[in-house]
Enzyme design. Sequence first.
Site, PDB file in Angstrom:
ATOM      1  N   HIS A  42      -8.213  -4.950  -0.264  1.00  0.00           N
ATOM      2  CA  HIS A  42      -6.903  -4.361   0.005  1.00  0.00           C
ATOM      3  C   HIS A  42      -6.219  -5.011   1.211  1.00  0.00           C
ATOM      4  O   HIS A  42      -5.005  -5.150   1.257  1.00  0.00           O
ATOM      5  CB  HIS A  42      -7.073  -2.860   0.224  1.00  0.00           C
ATOM      6  CG  HIS A  42      -5.787  -2.104   0.299  1.00  0.00           C
ATOM      7  ND1 HIS A  42      -4.826  -2.174  -0.684  1.00  0.00           N
ATOM      8  CD2 HIS A  42      -5.290  -1.260   1.245  1.00  0.00           C
ATOM      9  CE1 HIS A  42      -3.789  -1.402  -0.348  1.00  0.00           C
ATOM     10  NE2 HIS A  42      -4.049  -0.848   0.814  1.00  0.00           N
ATOM     11  N   ASP A  54      -8.902  -6.175  -4.693  1.00  0.00           N
ATOM     12  CA  ASP A  54      -8.488  -4.903  -4.096  1.00  0.00           C
ATOM     13  C   ASP A  54      -8.953  -3.772  -5.002  1.00  0.00           C
ATOM     14  O   ASP A  54      -8.419  -3.569  -6.084  1.00  0.00           O
ATOM     15  CB  ASP A  54      -6.957  -4.899  -3.957  1.00  0.00           C
ATOM     16  CG  ASP A  54      -6.429  -3.637  -3.298  1.00  0.00           C
ATOM     17  OD1 ASP A  54      -7.220  -2.697  -3.077  1.00  0.00           O
ATOM     18  OD2 ASP A  54      -5.221  -3.610  -2.993  1.00  0.00           O
ATOM     19  N   SER A 114       0.840  -1.197   0.000  1.00  0.00           N
ATOM     20  CA  SER A 114       0.000   0.000   0.000  1.00  0.00           C
ATOM     21  C   SER A 114       0.883   1.258   0.000  1.00  0.00           C
ATOM     22  O   SER A 114       1.774   1.382  -0.835  1.00  0.00           O
ATOM     23  CB  SER A 114      -0.925  -0.069   1.225  1.00  0.00           C
ATOM     24  OG  SER A 114      -1.898   0.916   1.183  1.00  0.00           O
TER      25      SER A 114
END
Lengths: 194, 380
Positions: free
Chosen positions: B354, B321, B149
């Site tokens: 995610h 995601d 991320s």
Amino acid sequence: MSDLTIMESIARLVPHGSRVLDLGCGDGAMLDYLQRHRGCSGYGIEISDANVLACVQRGVDVVQLNLDEGLTLFDDASFDVVLQLDTLQHLRNAETMLRETARVGRTGIVSFPNFAHWPNRLSVARGRMPVTRRLPYQWYDTPNIRVGTYKDFEVLAHKNQLRVLDAYGLQDGLEVRWLPNLRAGTAVFRFERG
Amino acid sequence: MPMIATPQSMHFAEPLPLQSGAVLRDYMLAFETYGTLNADRSNAVLICHALNASHHVAGVYEGQERSEGWWDNMIGPGKPVDTNRFFVIGINNLGSCFGSTGPMHTDPATGRVYGADFPVVTVEDWVNAQARLLDALGIQTLAAVMGGSLGGMQALSWTLQYPERMRHAVVVASAPNLNAENIAFNEVARRAIVTDPDFHGGHFYEHNTVPQRGLRIARMIGHITYLSDDVMNTKFGRQLRRDEDDTAPGYRYSTQDVEFQIESYLRYQGDKFSEYFDANTYLLITRALDYFDPARAYGGNLSQALARASCKFLLVSFTTDWRFSPQRSREIVKALLDNRRRVSYAEIDAPHGHDAFLLDDARYMGVVRSYFESMSKELA
């Protein structure tokens, strides 16, 4: 015919130091061989998780991608050689991918099981789909959704304005240049955009 | 026996010039290390953290139950990033609220707590600060920089800011920049915090209060975007929240009580978060996310931007995601291919959205493990 002989035979078609894209690279064995023995570099494309893992384990660069989505990641003529070894027969958009192969690679090398090999013809003549070492599946569970012949490919290549640079059959580890459509279980074509 | 982690910190007296033009005169960085640096100092791996994580990447704190680091499933002895082979470093980023200098610390220039006056820091600033800490540890070259991320953005930025100081970048569930939808979610979270009456323009510390309402809502909206539709439906669906002694089968017909399980879950997550996370940090970190865009200086051309990168890359994304979708990782892959860089890319078909980058998935863990195994063969 051992996998190694097929690999060696096809590897001879790849010039030393080539930048290679291997579509449907499997466990990365071919790219690994080309990197070790012919000083090549490049990437494999694979859809299967297990094969992606196998490539990473070998240290072969691999991009996980569904070939049926096309090759938009790659620019025109960005590779010396694009390989499509035993991949064509699994693709829904086999013709598009053939054109993509010729677009992305300066040369393309395609190999696939030749359905017109004489034992296959014999089997069909007897009324049954062939089940052989080369085509080990039953008609209802085969991943080979595009069954074609050496001659069929010549027609498709012509239709797509590909210039065939070399073509032959492979059988029992040997190149078959006399009546390959009848005498070889595997068809091999090297071509470029015409 | 779990690996014991020991937090450390280092003081830096040399001012750090920031991308904004501001200067951080004096600062501390909190960090942890795991494993042993080898004789030729070639086995160091930097782990970059995302929004709400810290330098406590792996292991546990002695005598503290449930104190596992945030990536403890990935990093440790015998784990995919094996601390028996690699010397792993986790650094808390500037502006965070877990030990490194941040908005709740005193500004040496004024003697007041920074609060909202803490300078805006960017991914590039964090990377510069991380590089200084590595200098101090005597590590010139990293075997790898890895992050998921926002941490993946830092790993990517490392390859552009210090290409000569690293051999591998492992970028998981990340993106070359945020899209408009992502910025929009961040903005909703920031507005929730800033409009909380307890925010006091970011100087709430002086009022002995915390804008917990804003933080809760920020966390709730964040949490929605970390999960996938499928996972939310599987986990909560339309289940009603009922106490055990409550046998009423129907709705409560209330607009404000918790009625559905998903509401209860989000409120719980929000409450928990608002008790430990700093509001100004949330604003700073979401802004760092918004600003990251290495292609911007190249007219949006990511391929040109990544021309500076010279290391090998592993990228991983997760099919469900939608916050950092596979398409965004493919943009990075394409830019690397255009530059003829060595790159492998795995697109894991995981249901968890995610959040998948923090969870155990045999395929994901297997690819990272294999990548680090082949990396360790390069070590002397």
